[in-house]
Design a protein around this motif. Sequence first.
Motif, mmCIF file in Angstrom:
data_model
loop_
_atom_site.group_PDB
_atom_site.id
_atom_site.type_symbol
_atom_site.label_atom_id
_atom_site.label_comp_id
_atom_site.label_asym_id
_atom_site.label_seq_id
_atom_site.Cartn_x
_atom_site.Cartn_y
_atom_site.Cartn_z
ATOM 1 N N ILE A 173 0.860 -1.184 0.000
ATOM 2 C CA ILE A 173 0.000 0.000 0.000
ATOM 3 C C ILE A 173 0.895 1.232 0.000
ATOM 4 O O ILE A 173 1.656 1.464 0.941
ATOM 5 C CB ILE A 173 -0.948 0.030 1.215
ATOM 6 N N GLY A 174 0.797 2.006 -1.059
ATOM 7 C CA GLY A 174 1.620 3.207 -1.172
ATOM 8 C C GLY A 174 3.100 2.933 -1.107
ATOM 9 O O GLY A 174 3.875 3.745 -0.591
ATOM 10 N N GLY A 175 3.531 1.755 -1.608
ATOM 11 C CA GLY A 175 4.946 1.406 -1.594
ATOM 12 C C GLY A 175 5.418 0.754 -0.307
ATOM 13 O O GLY A 175 6.594 0.403 -0.189
ATOM 14 N N LYS A 176 4.511 0.586 0.667
ATOM 15 C CA LYS A 176 4.875 -0.041 1.939
ATOM 16 C C LYS A 176 4.338 -1.461 1.984
ATOM 17 O O LYS A 176 3.157 -1.693 1.753
ATOM 18 C CB LYS A 176 4.301 0.768 3.109
ATOM 19 N N GLU A 177 5.215 -2.418 2.270
ATOM 20 C CA GLU A 177 4.819 -3.814 2.297
ATOM 21 C C GLU A 177 3.882 -4.090 3.472
ATOM 22 O O GLU A 177 4.026 -3.522 4.551
ATOM 23 C CB GLU A 177 6.049 -4.720 2.397
ATOM 24 N N ARG A 178 2.917 -4.972 3.231
ATOM 25 C CA ARG A 178 1.962 -5.372 4.261
ATOM 26 C C ARG A 178 1.981 -6.890 4.399
ATOM 27 O O ARG A 178 2.005 -7.617 3.412
ATOM 28 C CB ARG A 178 0.544 -4.925 3.876
ATOM 29 N N ASP A 179 1.946 -7.341 5.633
ATOM 30 C CA ASP A 179 1.886 -8.769 5.904
ATOM 31 C C ASP A 179 0.473 -9.289 5.665
ATOM 32 O O ASP A 179 -0.501 -8.534 5.755
ATOM 33 C CB ASP A 179 2.305 -9.023 7.364
ATOM 34 N N LEU A 180 0.338 -10.580 5.396
ATOM 35 C CA LEU A 180 -0.985 -11.163 5.165
ATOM 36 C C LEU A 180 -1.844 -11.167 6.419
ATOM 37 O O LEU A 180 -3.063 -11.374 6.336
ATOM 38 C CB LEU A 180 -0.844 -12.597 4.634
ATOM 39 N N THR A 181 -1.255 -10.919 7.572
ATOM 40 C CA THR A 181 -2.029 -10.849 8.815
ATOM 41 C C THR A 181 -2.282 -9.411 9.264
ATOM 42 O O THR A 181 -2.679 -9.179 10.409
ATOM 43 C CB THR A 181 -1.324 -11.616 9.951
ATOM 44 N N SER A 182 -2.068 -8.447 8.367
ATOM 45 C CA SER A 182 -2.335 -7.057 8.734
ATOM 46 C C SER A 182 -3.840 -6.832 8.846
ATOM 47 O O SER A 182 -4.652 -7.686 8.496
ATOM 48 C CB SER A 182 -1.745 -6.095 7.694
ATOM 49 N N ARG A 183 -4.213 -5.633 9.297
ATOM 50 C CA ARG A 183 -5.624 -5.288 9.463
ATOM 51 C C ARG A 183 -6.277 -4.816 8.163
ATOM 52 O O ARG A 183 -7.441 -4.435 8.170
ATOM 53 C CB ARG A 183 -5.762 -4.174 10.507
ATOM 54 N N MET A 184 -5.563 -4.847 7.062
ATOM 55 C CA MET A 184 -6.027 -4.190 5.855
ATOM 56 C C MET A 184 -6.848 -5.063 4.921
ATOM 57 O O MET A 184 -7.156 -4.660 3.802
ATOM 58 C CB MET A 184 -4.827 -3.622 5.092
ATOM 59 N N ALA A 185 -7.211 -6.269 5.295
ATOM 60 C CA ALA A 185 -8.038 -7.115 4.444
ATOM 61 C C ALA A 185 -9.417 -6.498 4.258
ATOM 62 O O ALA A 185 -9.982 -5.916 5.184
ATOM 63 C CB ALA A 185 -8.165 -8.508 5.050
ATOM 64 N N SER A 186 -9.967 -6.619 3.047
ATOM 65 C CA SER A 186 -11.270 -6.006 2.775
ATOM 66 C C SER A 186 -11.950 -6.702 1.610
ATOM 67 O O SER A 186 -11.312 -7.321 0.754
ATOM 68 C CB SER A 186 -11.100 -4.525 2.455
ATOM 69 N N LEU A 187 -13.268 -6.552 1.564
ATOM 70 C CA LEU A 187 -14.025 -7.013 0.401
ATOM 71 C C LEU A 187 -13.793 -6.077 -0.782
ATOM 72 O O LEU A 187 -14.056 -6.437 -1.926
ATOM 73 C CB LEU A 187 -15.519 -7.082 0.726
ATOM 74 N N GLY A 188 -13.311 -4.866 -0.519
ATOM 75 C CA GLY A 188 -12.996 -3.916 -1.575
ATOM 76 C C GLY A 188 -11.513 -3.905 -1.894
ATOM 77 O O GLY A 188 -10.712 -4.613 -1.274
ATOM 78 N N VAL A 189 -11.145 -3.084 -2.872
ATOM 79 C CA VAL A 189 -9.745 -2.942 -3.278
ATOM 80 C C VAL A 189 -9.244 -1.580 -2.811
ATOM 81 O O VAL A 189 -9.890 -0.555 -3.054
ATOM 82 C CB VAL A 189 -9.598 -3.063 -4.806
ATOM 83 N N HIS A 190 -8.111 -1.562 -2.127
ATOM 84 C CA HIS A 190 -7.534 -0.313 -1.632
ATOM 85 C C HIS A 190 -7.081 0.550 -2.804
ATOM 86 O O HIS A 190 -6.489 0.058 -3.776
ATOM 87 C CB HIS A 190 -6.348 -0.617 -0.713
ATOM 88 N N THR A 191 -7.362 1.847 -2.722
ATOM 89 C CA THR A 191 -7.054 2.745 -3.832
ATOM 90 C C THR A 191 -5.554 2.932 -4.048
ATOM 91 O O THR A 191 -5.133 3.382 -5.117
ATOM 92 C CB THR A 191 -7.700 4.124 -3.611
ATOM 93 N N GLU A 192 -4.733 2.608 -3.039
ATOM 94 C CA GLU A 192 -3.288 2.776 -3.172
ATOM 95 C C GLU A 192 -2.537 1.447 -3.163
ATOM 96 O O GLU A 192 -1.320 1.418 -3.005
ATOM 97 C CB GLU A 192 -2.755 3.673 -2.046
ATOM 98 N N SER A 193 -3.259 0.355 -3.339
ATOM 99 C CA SER A 193 -2.601 -0.948 -3.272
ATOM 100 C C SER A 193 -1.819 -1.220 -4.553
ATOM 101 O O SER A 193 -2.324 -1.048 -5.660
ATOM 102 C CB SER A 193 -3.618 -2.068 -3.049
ATOM 103 N N GLY A 194 -0.557 -1.635 -4.388
ATOM 104 C CA GLY A 194 0.250 -2.001 -5.536
ATOM 105 C C GLY A 194 0.048 -3.439 -5.937
ATOM 106 O O GLY A 194 0.198 -3.823 -7.091
ATOM 107 N N ASP A 195 -0.310 -4.271 -4.955
ATOM 108 C CA ASP A 195 -0.521 -5.686 -5.224
ATOM 109 C C ASP A 195 -1.473 -6.249 -4.180
ATOM 110 O O ASP A 195 -1.516 -5.764 -3.039
ATOM 111 C CB ASP A 195 0.817 -6.433 -5.197
#
Length: 274
Positions: free
Chosen positions: A117-139
Amino acid sequence: MDDIDKAQYLAWSRTWEASARQSPLRLRQVEHRLIEVWRTLCRRIDPTMTLEIGAHEATFSRWAAETFPSARVMAFEANPHVHAKYAEELASTRVDYRNLAVGPVTGEVTLNLPTDIGGKERDLTSRMASLGVHTESGDNVQVTVPSVRLEDHVTPGRSDALVAWIDVEGANEVVLTGAGSVLDRVKAVFIEVEKRTTWEGQWLDTDVNRFLRGEGFVPIARDVIRYRPHQYNVLFVRAALAQRPRTARLAAQVLHPGPDERPSRLRRVREALR
């Protein structure tokens, strides 16, 4: 009427935000005090059932299980990686911790797990899981998970009193519209909202307010998250509860520091100059 409701909410919300920023309390203290006010309100309601939707490690549910020994405590976590991380330790508690997405259908849905997200790596256990797609997600990693409409899965009785904690990363619309008659038994809601689009197609704070106002709820307090100015938490309660003087006094405690919380004059000056 929608435009008036939106204007009224924005006036209320922005006044609260300005008051929080001018308060002698640090913004982190305001966040903590909102949670304490929420917990006090829950004690006054004395719920027979509590819901935590987007539970992650189920902090609210753990507290509720200890505080309300006869209540049914349900926590929903859609991310299978997060659920696997906490399921064992929660198994020894009274928390009914379920690996389920609360969404638009009872069946299966696709869950997005942003790994960047915005060039910052996120772990698969982060709080950022969603039914939607993050507007700044790179992957994103996408997983198929079991899903329930809340109304299909939870059946409170006419005498039940519920409280709900909702933190679903932009999925407020599908959670709330799928709640149906369950909302009739809910007395108070603690919910995370955004004032700008962070997840594609999401409801913003004014949309959440419009829906909950239509269901008979009133916002009474909010916080300000220092490092995420577009995002904040709001406490909604039933209109009848909001009208009680002691509810107003309780809400006011969010911004009123206790004797041990008042910062020194030097610190106030330094913070004002930032």
